[in-house]
Design a protein around this motif. Structure first.
Motif, PDB file in Angstrom:
ATOM      1  N   ALA A  67       1.203  -0.896  -0.317  1.00  0.00           N
ATOM      2  CA  ALA A  67      -0.349  -0.082   0.161  1.00  0.00           C
ATOM      3  C   ALA A  67       0.818   1.109   0.105  1.00  0.00           C
ATOM      4  N   GLY A  68       2.216   1.015   0.604  1.00  0.00           N
ATOM      5  CA  GLY A  68       2.760   2.184   0.860  1.00  0.00           C
ATOM      6  C   GLY A  68       3.820   2.964  -0.495  1.00  0.00           C
ATOM      7  N   LEU A  69       4.091   1.767  -1.696  1.00  0.00           N
ATOM      8  CA  LEU A  69       4.534   1.178  -2.547  1.00  0.00           C
ATOM      9  C   LEU A  69       3.340   2.131  -3.281  1.00  0.00           C
ATOM     10  N   ILE A  93      -7.078  -3.225   8.189  1.00  0.00           N
ATOM     11  CA  ILE A  93      -7.177  -1.022   8.661  1.00  0.00           C
ATOM     12  C   ILE A  93      -6.107  -0.673   9.490  1.00  0.00           C
ATOM     13  N   GLU A  94      -5.739  -1.496  10.372  1.00  0.00           N
ATOM     14  CA  GLU A  94      -4.667  -0.865  11.700  1.00  0.00           C
ATOM     15  C   GLU A  94      -3.215  -0.538  11.053  1.00  0.00           C
ATOM     16  N   HIS A  98      -1.279   2.721   9.666  1.00  0.00           N
ATOM     17  CA  HIS A  98       0.538   3.036   9.953  1.00  0.00           C
ATOM     18  C   HIS A  98       0.543   3.505   7.974  1.00  0.00           C
ATOM     19  N   VAL A  99      -0.181   3.196   7.510  1.00  0.00           N
ATOM     20  CA  VAL A  99       0.796   3.104   6.453  1.00  0.00           C
ATOM     21  C   VAL A  99       0.749   4.929   6.041  1.00  0.00           C
ATOM     22  N   GLY A 104       2.131   8.140   4.021  1.00  0.00           N
ATOM     23  CA  GLY A 104       1.098   8.995   2.969  1.00  0.00           C
ATOM     24  C   GLY A 104      -0.660   8.919   3.150  1.00  0.00           C
ATOM     25  N   VAL A 105      -1.351   9.734   3.879  1.00  0.00           N
ATOM     26  CA  VAL A 105      -3.144   9.429   3.312  1.00  0.00           C
ATOM     27  C   VAL A 105      -2.803   9.131   2.200  1.00  0.00           C
ATOM     28  N   PRO A 106      -2.411   9.375   1.133  1.00  0.00           N
ATOM     29  CA  PRO A 106      -3.059   9.722  -0.489  1.00  0.00           C
ATOM     30  C   PRO A 106      -2.928   8.156  -0.651  1.00  0.00           C
ATOM     31  N   ARG A 107      -1.936   7.500   0.167  1.00  0.00           N
ATOM     32  CA  ARG A 107      -1.528   5.653  -0.080  1.00  0.00           C
ATOM     33  C   ARG A 107      -2.027   5.364   0.440  1.00  0.00           C
ATOM     34  N   ALA A 108      -3.171   5.903   1.390  1.00  0.00           N
ATOM     35  CA  ALA A 108      -3.681   5.089   2.813  1.00  0.00           C
ATOM     36  C   ALA A 108      -5.063   5.026   1.830  1.00  0.00           C
TER      37      ALA A 108
END
Length: 129
Positions: A67-69, A93-94, A98-99, A104-108
């Motif tokens: 997700a982060g990538l 969701i946990e 963290h992501v 970043g919020v957009p990635r999450a």
């Protein structure tokens, strides 16, 4: 004697499902066979097959990293695999919280949208079965 490839194939099947592994193997060509060998041996045979942490923990780390990538295709695959790893939707969701903080919020936000779609599809398939 069990080889790294045998171990990797078994672990990959346990996590992603035998049908996925069968499709991947059937679709392998001479061009991408070295890549399939690499991920089977390295990712699945060496990393995912280690007994130092649980499949649930590996699943959560993998989901967070993908997700982060922004690797949506692989993320979707691993979101669909959580019933096989012991991870729950609450775990997802946990990991994605963290992501949001660390990647970043957009990635999450995007990953949460994808997870909601996948979980809704899984629920619909379960209801129709």
């Amino acid at each position: 004697m069990t080889t790294l490839s045998d171990t990797g194939t078994a672990t990959r099947g346990r996590v992603l499902g035998a049908a996925h592994v069968d499709r991947a193997q059937a679709a392998t060509t001479p061009f991408d066979a070295p890549f399939q060998d690499l991920i089977t041996d390295a990712a699945w045979g060496h990393v995912w097959s280690r007994d130092t942490i649980t499949l649930r923990e590996r699943s959560m780390m993998t989901i967070a990293l993908l997700a982060g990538l922004g690797n949506d295709g692989e993320l979707a695959l691993h979101l669909r695999a959580i019933p096989n790893t012991g991870a729950s939707r609450d775990d997802v969701i946990e990991a994605l919280l963290h992501v949001a903080i660390y990647a970043g919020v957009p990635r999450a936000n995007h990953a949460i949208k994808l997870a909601r779609e996948i979980f809704a599809q899984a629920d619909a398939e379960e209801d129709s079965a």
